[in-house]
Write a protein that holds these residues in place. Structure first.
Motif, mmCIF file in Angstrom:
data_model
loop_
_atom_site.group_PDB
_atom_site.id
_atom_site.type_symbol
_atom_site.label_atom_id
_atom_site.label_comp_id
_atom_site.label_asym_id
_atom_site.label_seq_id
_atom_site.Cartn_x
_atom_site.Cartn_y
_atom_site.Cartn_z
ATOM 1 N N HIS A 289 0.967 -1.158 -0.122
ATOM 2 C CA HIS A 289 -0.186 0.080 -0.218
ATOM 3 C C HIS A 289 0.946 1.281 0.024
ATOM 4 C CE1 HIS A 289 0.714 -0.966 4.257
ATOM 5 N NE2 HIS A 289 0.863 0.322 4.610
ATOM 6 N N SER A 290 0.672 2.432 -0.701
ATOM 7 C CA SER A 290 1.310 3.597 -0.809
ATOM 8 C C SER A 290 0.751 4.424 0.362
ATOM 9 C CB SER A 290 1.112 4.274 -2.166
ATOM 10 O OG SER A 290 -0.384 4.218 -2.356
ATOM 11 N N GLN A 291 1.910 5.283 0.580
ATOM 12 C CA GLN A 291 1.528 6.404 1.647
ATOM 13 C C GLN A 291 0.560 7.173 1.243
ATOM 14 O OE1 GLN A 291 2.833 6.524 4.869
ATOM 15 N NE2 GLN A 291 2.824 4.173 4.230
ATOM 16 N N ILE A 292 -0.695 7.673 1.707
ATOM 17 C CA ILE A 292 -1.531 8.419 1.353
ATOM 18 C C ILE A 292 -1.944 9.247 2.638
ATOM 19 C CG2 ILE A 292 -2.351 7.141 -0.489
ATOM 20 C CD1 ILE A 292 -4.810 6.070 1.216
ATOM 21 N N CYS A 293 -2.523 10.490 2.478
ATOM 22 C CA CYS A 293 -2.903 11.489 3.259
ATOM 23 C C CYS A 293 -4.180 10.649 4.229
ATOM 24 C CB CYS A 293 -3.344 12.652 2.763
ATOM 25 S SG CYS A 293 -4.336 13.815 3.982
ATOM 26 N N TYR A 294 -3.968 10.727 5.366
ATOM 27 C CA TYR A 294 -4.841 10.393 6.354
ATOM 28 C C TYR A 294 -6.148 10.854 6.243
ATOM 29 C CZ TYR A 294 -6.930 9.121 11.143
ATOM 30 O OH TYR A 294 -7.757 8.783 11.912
ATOM 31 N N TYR A 295 -6.335 12.018 6.169
ATOM 32 C CA TYR A 295 -7.459 12.742 6.016
ATOM 33 C C TYR A 295 -8.208 12.664 4.676
ATOM 34 C CZ TYR A 295 -5.988 14.845 10.326
ATOM 35 O OH TYR A 295 -5.612 15.099 11.455
ATOM 36 N N VAL A 316 2.730 8.127 13.361
ATOM 37 C CA VAL A 316 2.442 9.388 12.796
ATOM 38 C C VAL A 316 1.794 8.918 11.183
ATOM 39 C CG1 VAL A 316 2.794 11.768 12.296
ATOM 40 C CG2 VAL A 316 4.107 10.229 13.917
ATOM 41 N N TYR A 317 0.595 9.264 11.001
ATOM 42 C CA TYR A 317 -0.160 9.071 9.811
ATOM 43 C C TYR A 317 0.358 10.189 9.067
ATOM 44 C CZ TYR A 317 -2.528 5.346 12.283
ATOM 45 O OH TYR A 317 -2.821 4.204 12.887
ATOM 46 N N PRO A 318 0.341 9.931 7.543
ATOM 47 C CA PRO A 318 0.851 10.966 6.544
ATOM 48 C C PRO A 318 -0.184 12.040 6.488
ATOM 49 C CG PRO A 318 0.866 8.640 5.575
ATOM 50 C CD PRO A 318 -0.004 8.645 7.074
ATOM 51 N N LEU A 319 0.249 13.272 6.025
ATOM 52 C CA LEU A 319 -0.686 14.364 6.076
ATOM 53 C C LEU A 319 -0.249 15.160 4.569
ATOM 54 C CD1 LEU A 319 -2.572 16.747 7.294
ATOM 55 C CD2 LEU A 319 -0.422 17.657 8.046
ATOM 56 N N CYS A 320 -1.306 15.664 3.941
ATOM 57 C CA CYS A 320 -0.789 16.372 2.621
ATOM 58 C C CYS A 320 -1.047 17.975 2.740
ATOM 59 C CB CYS A 320 -1.743 15.917 1.432
ATOM 60 S SG CYS A 320 -3.391 16.699 1.436
ATOM 61 N N GLU A 321 -0.430 18.487 1.857
ATOM 62 C CA GLU A 321 -0.153 19.941 1.890
ATOM 63 C C GLU A 321 -1.632 20.683 1.873
ATOM 64 O OE1 GLU A 321 2.298 21.001 -1.104
ATOM 65 O OE2 GLU A 321 4.248 20.244 -0.179
ATOM 66 N N VAL A 322 -2.455 20.098 1.213
ATOM 67 C CA VAL A 322 -3.863 20.478 1.029
ATOM 68 C C VAL A 322 -4.625 20.666 2.321
ATOM 69 C CG1 VAL A 322 -6.086 20.350 -0.046
ATOM 70 C CG2 VAL A 322 -3.863 20.074 -1.354
ATOM 71 N N CYS A 323 -4.575 19.498 3.300
ATOM 72 C CA CYS A 323 -5.086 19.177 4.378
ATOM 73 C C CYS A 323 -4.357 20.322 5.409
ATOM 74 C CB CYS A 323 -5.045 17.716 4.796
ATOM 75 S SG CYS A 323 -6.237 16.635 3.850
ATOM 76 N N PHE A 331 -1.964 13.394 12.294
ATOM 77 C CA PHE A 331 -2.969 12.561 13.195
ATOM 78 C C PHE A 331 -1.852 11.555 13.899
ATOM 79 C CE2 PHE A 331 -5.540 8.842 14.502
ATOM 80 C CZ PHE A 331 -6.366 9.685 15.271
ATOM 81 N N THR A 332 -1.930 11.399 15.143
ATOM 82 C CA THR A 332 -0.729 10.454 15.821
ATOM 83 C C THR A 332 -1.385 9.430 16.618
ATOM 84 O OG1 THR A 332 -0.674 12.193 17.261
ATOM 85 C CG2 THR A 332 0.900 12.246 15.860
ATOM 86 N N LYS A 333 -0.811 8.652 17.113
ATOM 87 C CA LYS A 333 -1.177 7.644 18.068
ATOM 88 C C LYS A 333 0.240 7.207 19.126
ATOM 89 C CE LYS A 333 -3.322 3.594 16.855
ATOM 90 N NZ LYS A 333 -4.039 2.454 16.170
#
Ligand SMILES: [Zn+2]
Ligand SMILES: [Zn+2]
Ligand SMILES: [Zn+2]
Length: 338
Positions: A289-295, A316-323, A331-333
């Motif tokens: 699976h590729s890294q994709i923005c969590y949101y 730590v889940y990935p985040l994109c610039e738009v979000c 988003f972290t755990k």
């Protein structure tokens, strides 16, 4: 069941036959993408395919147009023709932004089209259920033609408002009382928390180790995980691929209809709505699976992960610039105790 599905109850659909040559070629094409590619090179196949599905389209159209909601009949409209789509991009390029291309329309690509973004800010309103364009009314605008209506009438034209709950929480306010008001999307049904519904998957299935594949939601374009007890064999896997192309998936619905043989075998989480982020099991599953923005599920323009955050949390889940620009944070755990 939604009204639109009622129209398709007890109906069997079959396309008409094409010429033998086209049928032979068609048999060798597996996916919708293969079919599109082949017909872009093969004019005869393309024309014959269009003819072959005419009757099926007519049947669907007639059945849909017999449906009613609040005494208003459903309407079917023709899909945009290739020439119309080309025409739209031509005008976009000439009048608004020549950096917009037809094969680069993802949210992240469009974000880099500066003039298009300016146009959207000044002339458009993008909401969950609608996309509206309106002349800006500025006399020096280089995009709009002059307003032809009288100013009194033009000034009374507003964007369509969002639904807003009235003082009685079971009802929405009527259109006339909202038209021309500033409204927000806080009350739209898909932003409301849905009641928990029962999962179709037996317990113990909806876990990272049982993720076998992913499906795209056609509404929010997020990837959702597909689970099964055992690894799918080739024939099941193939049937699943065909099913995903045949039945458009949206968040919150099963992956195949009840009468499909994979219904009791392959599962997707039922308690999902389009505004929910990517499932956490996506990131921890064992298949590629590729890294994709969590949101939002975007793959491009991910924000670089800083060591500082990585050292504080287990995940730590990935985040994109738009979000990020929209105010989201990583988003972290599992905070690591120092
Ligand atoms: Zn304008
Ligand atoms: Zn969705
Ligand atoms: Zn994002």
């Amino acid at each position: 069941m939604s009204i639109i599905n009622l129209g398709l109850q007890n109906v069997a659909l079959k396309r008409s036959d094409m010429s033998l040559d086209s049928e032979i070629i068609f048999k060798s094409l597996g996916t919708i993408e293969d079919i599109r590619n082949a017909s872009s090179f093969n004019q005869t196949l393309s024309e014959e395919l269009k003819m072959a599905i005419k009757n099926t389209q007519k049947t669907l159209e007639t059945r849909t147009e017999r449906l009613k909601l609040k005494n208003q009949k459903f309407k079917c409209i023709e899909p945009a023709a290739l020439e119309e789509i080309n025409g739209l991009f031509e005008i976009l390029g000439e009048k608004i932004d020549n950096t917009v291309t037809q094969n680069g329309t993802s949210q992240n690509k469009l974000r880099t089209c500066v003039d298009l973004q300016k146009f959207i800010k000044s002339h458009c309103l993008i909401q969950e259920y609608s996309f509206q364009i309106k002349k800006c009314g500025e006399s020096d605008c280089l995009i709009c033609d002059p307003v032809r209506l009288t100013h009194e009438i033009f000034n009374q034209l507003h964007y369509i408002p969002d639904p807003q709950i009235s003082s009685n929480p079971d009802h929405y306010q009527d259109f006339d009382s909202l038209y021309g008001q500033n409204t927000t999307e806080k009350d739209i049904p898909s932003k409301k928390n849905h009641h928990e519904c029962k999962e179709l998957a037996p317990s113990g299935i909806l876990v990272a180790a049982r993720v076998r594949d992913f499906v795209f939601c056609i509404s929010c374009s997020k990837l959702r995980c597909l689970f099964s007890q055992y690894v799918l064999d080739d024939s099941d896997y193939e049937a699943l691929q065909t099913a995903m192309e045949t039945f458009a998936y949206t968040c919150g619905s099963p992956i195949v209809p009840e009468n499909h043989f994979l219904y009791d075998k392959v599962f997707v989480r039922m308690n999902l709505t389009c505004n929910l982020p990517i499932e956490q099991v996506y990131y921890s599953c064992k298949i590629e699976h590729s890294q994709i923005c969590y949101y939002c599920g975007e793959e491009d323009n991910l924000v670089e992960l800083l060591q500082e955050i990585l050292s504080q949390f287990q995940t730590v889940y990935p985040l994109c610039e738009v979000c990020q620009e929209r105010g989201k944070n990583f988003f972290t755990k599992g905070k690591i105790q120092m």
